[in-house]
Design a protein around this motif. Structure first.
Motif, PDB file in Angstrom:
ATOM      1  N   ILE A  24      54.994   6.283  31.094  1.00 59.24           N
ATOM      2  CA  ILE A  24      54.274   6.060  29.803  1.00 59.24           C
ATOM      3  C   ILE A  24      53.623   7.579  29.515  1.00 59.24           C
ATOM      4  N   LEU A  28      55.158   9.338  26.167  1.00 61.22           N
ATOM      5  CA  LEU A  28      54.565  10.040  25.212  1.00 61.22           C
ATOM      6  C   LEU A  28      54.844  11.660  25.145  1.00 61.22           C
ATOM      7  N   LEU A 195      53.460   0.038  23.585  1.00 65.14           N
ATOM      8  CA  LEU A 195      53.370   1.335  23.201  1.00 65.14           C
ATOM      9  C   LEU A 195      53.383   1.664  21.750  1.00 65.14           C
TER      10      LEU A 195
END
Length: 215
Positions: A24, A28, A195
């Motif tokens: 993640i 990002l 997300l």
């Protein structure tokens, strides 16, 4: 289909370089880099065009062309030009981010009432002062909306990083398909979707904080 892979606590260990937390963060990171570069490129151009009223046709056509370009095709072209790595992925994602930021910045500044601009000019403001102190604050809701649009598109498409051997949540999709581990594919798809929603809600919250209600 089983969600065992998604719910397995071992896959959520921060110490695991292939676990969800690390993937993640990588995802990002790719998204943030592309958005930052896209904003640095698109925002000044959109502001200049909206403020001067010149080049609007070119901006609109470029924005439409950017939306029509297939991201994977841009990635393949960038790979051929600069080789494998983060650079071609960033180029492809920046191309995706520029159109909504450029279009909304131009539209937001262009929508500022002429009377407001004339009043600012009447009190002696220069062109740059009008742009930054009058037009940008008024256009801010639309500009942030464009940034939200760009962020949603980029975070959803950053899975292409895994296509060239990088990290991010796309690893679960490509690796799972390669090994026929469909639990991994489903888990990756779910985390990507969540997300994207979280990023959009976060930017929506920032938009509400930045654009204070009047009255």
């Amino acid at each position: 289909m089983s969600l065992a892979y998604l719910l397995d606590s071992a896959n959520w260990a921060f110490s695991d370089p292939s676990g969800f937390p690390q993937r993640i963060l990588e995802h990002l990171g790719y998204t943030a880099i592309a958005l930052a570069i896209g904003f640095v490129i698109a925002f000044p151009i959109g502001l200049l065009i909206g403020h001067t009223g010149r080049g609007s046709i070119v901006a609109i056509n470029l924005g439409n062309a950017g939306r029509a370009l297939p991201t994977l095709g841009v990635l393949m072209l960038a790979l051929a030009l600069v080789g494998i790595g983060l650079v071609p992925v960033t180029i492809a994602l920046v191309v995706l981010a520029i159109p909504p930021i450029l279009a909304t910045t131009y539209a937001g500044v262009q929508a500022v009432p002429d009377a407001t601009v004339d009043a600012a000019r009447g009190v002696g403001m220069t062109g740059s002062q009008i742009a930054w102190r009058v037009e940008v604050p008024i256009a801010l809701p639309i500009i942030v909306g464009g940034l939200r649009n760009a962020a949603l598109q980029v975070v959803s498409t950053a899975t292409i990083a895994a296509y060239v051997g990088l990290g991010g949540l796309g690893r679960y999709l490509f690796d799972g398909l390669a090994t026929l581990e469909y639990d991994q594919v489903v888990a990756g798809a779910i985390v990507i979707a969540v997300l994207a929603v979280v990023v959009d809600l976060t930017l929506a919250g920032m938009q509400r904080l930045l654009v204070a209600p009047t009255g």
